[in-house]
Motif scaffolding. Structure first.
Motif, PDB file in Angstrom:
ATOM      1  N   UNK A   1      40.790  31.478  32.592  1.00  0.00           N
ATOM      2  CA  UNK A   1      42.139  31.915  33.105  1.00  0.00           C
ATOM      3  C   UNK A   1      41.987  32.853  34.357  1.00  0.00           C
ATOM      4  N   UNK A   2      42.958  33.042  35.081  1.00  0.00           N
ATOM      5  CA  UNK A   2      42.992  33.756  36.050  1.00  0.00           C
ATOM      6  C   UNK A   2      43.666  35.031  35.755  1.00  0.00           C
TER       7      UNK A   2
ATOM      8  N   UNK B   1      38.724  34.742  38.342  1.00  0.00           N
ATOM      9  CA  UNK B   1      38.720  33.699  37.249  1.00  0.00           C
ATOM     10  C   UNK B   1      37.708  34.039  36.218  1.00  0.00           C
ATOM     11  N   UNK B   2      38.343  34.113  35.092  1.00  0.00           N
ATOM     12  CA  UNK B   2      37.630  34.762  33.959  1.00  0.00           C
ATOM     13  C   UNK B   2      37.376  33.683  32.626  1.00  0.00           C
ATOM     14  N   UNK B   3      35.974  33.751  32.297  1.00  0.00           N
ATOM     15  CA  UNK B   3      36.044  32.834  31.120  1.00  0.00           C
ATOM     16  C   UNK B   3      35.961  33.637  29.488  1.00  0.00           C
ATOM     17  N   UNK B   4      36.804  33.102  28.911  1.00  0.00           N
ATOM     18  CA  UNK B   4      37.109  33.671  27.405  1.00  0.00           C
ATOM     19  C   UNK B   4      36.720  33.138  26.454  1.00  0.00           C
TER      20      UNK B   4
ATOM     21  N   UNK C   1      35.930  37.987  26.274  1.00  0.00           N
ATOM     22  CA  UNK C   1      35.542  37.491  27.883  1.00  0.00           C
ATOM     23  C   UNK C   1      34.401  37.709  28.115  1.00  0.00           C
ATOM     24  N   UNK C   2      33.903  37.198  29.204  1.00  0.00           N
ATOM     25  CA  UNK C   2      32.868  37.435  29.964  1.00  0.00           C
ATOM     26  C   UNK C   2      33.273  38.126  31.060  1.00  0.00           C
ATOM     27  N   UNK C   3      32.598  39.377  31.004  1.00  0.00           N
ATOM     28  CA  UNK C   3      32.641  40.295  32.229  1.00  0.00           C
ATOM     29  C   UNK C   3      32.482  39.711  33.540  1.00  0.00           C
ATOM     30  N   UNK C   4      32.988  40.423  34.519  1.00  0.00           N
ATOM     31  CA  UNK C   4      32.779  39.914  35.904  1.00  0.00           C
ATOM     32  C   UNK C   4      31.237  39.909  36.370  1.00  0.00           C
TER      33      UNK C   4
ATOM     34  N   UNK D   1      32.104  34.004  33.981  1.00  0.00           N
ATOM     35  CA  UNK D   1      33.198  34.554  35.000  1.00  0.00           C
ATOM     36  C   UNK D   1      32.907  34.555  36.125  1.00  0.00           C
ATOM     37  N   UNK D   2      33.904  34.610  36.955  1.00  0.00           N
ATOM     38  CA  UNK D   2      33.527  34.738  38.358  1.00  0.00           C
ATOM     39  C   UNK D   2      32.586  35.754  38.865  1.00  0.00           C
ATOM     40  N   UNK D   3      31.657  35.690  39.801  1.00  0.00           N
ATOM     41  CA  UNK D   3      30.837  36.893  40.164  1.00  0.00           C
ATOM     42  C   UNK D   3      31.365  37.529  41.125  1.00  0.00           C
TER      43      UNK D   3
END
Length: 353
Positions: free
Chosen positions: A8-9, A14-17, A57-60, A65-67
């Motif tokens: 998702x954005x 862009x975050x992976x959840x 979520x994966x944190x940034x 998730x986006x780096x």
């Protein structure tokens, strides 16, 4: 429960959840710690009843998730703002979401920041081996008084260079003392056997950590104070440093105080009054040379600080419950899952499966 991964954005990145359970289930938000990812929640999620709606979520800069860069001067706010944006992202929770929030280690700091900034969105808080509300290292007493004006001995300059190099290289060996696998086995848990068949999965989470000046560990500056380094303004370890992350008074002042459960292991070597990651404690052991002594540079009383702040939180109208797990290390949801699930479900009011 089984999870599915979504992208998702939210908050401009862009975050992976990881998501599990029905959209209208009791909402649960899981925030992972440093040098890990949402994969660290998979063993726990398998044990949860299907009536929960789990979002992890994966944190940034972690997982998929986006780096995105971490502005350390905002403390945990970059992470907390990312997570807060998920609460209103269509398809994750039924709106308006007010989840039970679980934060592990660094994620505990993110969870506390989320509570301070958005108290109306947090139903309850479970802190699992959380960073002190006064940050990591560089403070001398239960009131979080600075050891030095520049918080020397905290931040990115304290990171192990060999570990960083092997993390960046994706090293999966078990030979080197500072390899990610060795760190996982020796410091994340008290008993490596508790990792079981999930060790490779958890190692995947560790190796997903983005390294560099804007992520882990970050930048540092020289200091005239022992041990010669002070936190910079970029990156994860600096965001944890007390120069930028100090929210004890804000936490106590939250008007709408949800209940807090604090779960920790008495064999934790990371978040401890005798932390093996605290430069002052390592100096007291003679591991780091030149330590100026206990009066000038005492180890940080991390556990005592958290307890003192939560007692103030309770005295100001909140409530907290401390759970100490004997023989447990830094990751109680992996090491003592039955006890952890029981404490979690007590906050959700959902019966055990």
């Amino acid at each position: 429960m089984e999870t599915e991964q979504r992208t998702v954005t939210a908050n401009g990145i862009t975050q992976a959840v990881r998501v599990a359970g029905p959209p209208d289930g009791t909402p649960l938000l899981l925030i992972h710690g440093n040098c890990s990812s949402s994969l660290f929640w998979e063993p726990l999620i398998r044990r949860l009843p299907p009536t929960l709606r789990v979002v992890a979520p994966d944190l940034r800069g972690y997982g998929d998730t986006e780096t995105a860069p971490v502005d350390a001067t905002r403390g945990m706010r970059d992470f907390a703002d990312d997570v807060a944006a998920l609460l209103d992202t269509p398809g994750l929770f039924d709106a308006p979401a007010r989840p039970v929030v679980v934060g592990h280690s660094l994620g505990g700091g993110v969870a506390m920041r989320l509570l301070v900034d958005h108290p109306e969105r947090v139903r309850a808080l479970l802190l699992a081996a959380p960073v002190s509300p006064y940050g990591f290292g560089g403070t001398r007493d239960l009131a979080g008084s600075p050891t030095t004006p520049d918080f020397a001995g905290t931040g990115a300059g304290t990171a192990n260079a060999d570990f960083i190099a092997q993390l960046a290289a994706g090293d999966r060996s078990e030979d080197a003392q500072a390899s990610p696998r060795a760190v996982l086995r020796v410091t994340y848990v008290a008993d490596p056997a508790s990792l079981g068949a999930d060790e490779e999965l958890l190692l995947d989470g560790m190796l997903s950590t983005a390294t560099g000046d804007d992520n882990y560990p970050g930048t540092f500056v020289p200091s005239e104070n022992w041990p010669g380094t002070a936190p910079g303004e970029r990156g994860v370890l600096n965001a944890l440093a007390p120069a930028w992350f100090r929210l004890a008074d804000e936490l106590v002042a939250v008007a709408d105080k949800p209940p807090v459960t604090w779960v920790r292991g008495d064999a934790d070597v990371i978040v401890s009054d005798t932390s093996m990651f605290d430069t002052a404690y390592l100096g007291s052991l003679g591991v780091l040379p030149g330590w100026p002594g206990d009066e000038a540079c005492p180890p940080q009383p991390m556990v005592g600080q958290t307890r003192a702040v939560l007692e103030r939180y309770a005295a100001a109208g909140g409530a907290y419950h401390e759970v100490v797990l004997p023989g447990c290390g830094h990751t109680p949801h992996l090491e003592r899952p039955a006890e952890f699930v029981a404490e979690l479900l007590a906050l959700t009011d959902v019966p055990a499966a």
